[in-house]
Design a protein around this motif. Structure first.
Motif, short mmCIF file in Angstrom:
data_model
loop_
_atom_site.label_atom_id
_atom_site.label_comp_id
_atom_site.label_asym_id
_atom_site.label_seq_id
_atom_site.Cartn_x
_atom_site.Cartn_y
_atom_site.Cartn_z
N MET A 52 83.10 34.68 18.86
CA MET A 52 82.69 33.47 19.29
C MET A 52 82.00 32.44 19.51
O MET A 52 81.23 31.46 18.62
N VAL A 53 80.30 33.44 19.55
CA VAL A 53 79.07 33.47 18.64
C VAL A 53 79.38 33.11 17.27
O VAL A 53 78.71 31.44 17.43
N GLY A 54 79.29 33.43 16.39
CA GLY A 54 80.04 33.47 15.37
C GLY A 54 80.26 31.85 14.74
O GLY A 54 79.87 31.34 14.15
N VAL A 101 76.08 41.40 27.29
CA VAL A 101 74.60 41.66 27.27
C VAL A 101 74.64 42.55 25.83
O VAL A 101 73.73 42.01 25.01
N GLU A 102 75.84 42.40 25.60
CA GLU A 102 75.91 43.52 24.51
C GLU A 102 76.27 42.23 23.21
O GLU A 102 76.06 42.05 21.94
N VAL A 103 76.59 40.76 23.98
CA VAL A 103 76.84 39.98 22.96
C VAL A 103 75.71 39.05 22.57
O VAL A 103 74.89 38.42 22.13
N MET A 160 77.89 29.29 17.46
CA MET A 160 76.73 29.07 17.25
C MET A 160 76.13 29.00 15.68
O MET A 160 75.14 28.27 15.16
N TYR A 161 76.48 30.07 15.04
CA TYR A 161 76.89 29.91 13.28
C TYR A 161 77.61 29.17 12.46
O TYR A 161 77.69 30.10 11.20
N GLY A 162 78.51 28.57 12.58
CA GLY A 162 79.73 27.73 11.24
C GLY A 162 80.59 29.03 11.23
O GLY A 162 81.12 28.59 9.98
N GLU A 163 80.88 29.84 11.81
CA GLU A 163 82.03 30.12 10.92
C GLU A 163 83.07 29.96 10.97
O GLU A 163 83.55 29.10 12.16
N PRO A 164 83.95 30.16 10.20
CA PRO A 164 85.21 29.96 10.61
C PRO A 164 85.74 29.95 11.95
O PRO A 164 86.35 31.01 12.52
N ILE A 201 84.36 43.01 24.57
CA ILE A 201 83.84 42.29 24.84
C ILE A 201 83.17 41.18 24.15
O ILE A 201 82.61 40.70 23.49
N GLY A 202 82.64 42.74 23.09
CA GLY A 202 81.36 42.73 22.28
C GLY A 202 82.00 41.58 21.29
O GLY A 202 81.06 40.90 20.43
#
Length: 104
Positions: A72-74, A12-14, A77-81, A65-66
């Motif tokens: 991983m989301v970055g 949920v933190e993620v 979902m957001y194109g981080e390296p 986990i957060g």
């Protein structure tokens, strides 16, 4: 049950981190509501887990986990390296969380 609550709190933190990114991109009522609800839920689940799991262990796993989830989301979902070094350090965080679980 406490370990399930702790893992859910981290997940949920993620969701809260995703909502935080949405708030930074466009300030809408929906984004703020998701941010508030996710952080309240996450802290509530963490509080429950800390009644049965040592505080240091619970907090370290929750933040792990957060951190891993946010990274991983970055990346996805957001194109981080997606560098090998970055993945190595994420694996190290996961290894530390598993180690804490094994000794608790």
């Amino acid at each position: 049950m406490a370990w399930i609550a702790l893992v859910l709190a981290g997940c949920v933190e993620v969701i809260g981190v995703i909502a935080l990114k949405q708030v930074s991109m466009r300030k809408s009522l929906r984004s703020f509501a998701l941010l508030f609800a996710s952080f309240v839920s996450s802290f509530s689940l963490l509080t429950f887990a800390m009644q049965h799991i040592p505080m240091g262990t619970a907090y370290a796993i929750w933040t792990g986990i957060g951190t891993v989830g946010g990274a991983m989301v970055g990346m996805f979902m957001y194109g981080e390296p997606k560098e090998a070094r970055r993945l190595l350090f994420i694996a190290m965080i996961l290894s530390a969380a598993v180690g804490l679980k094994l000794i608790s």
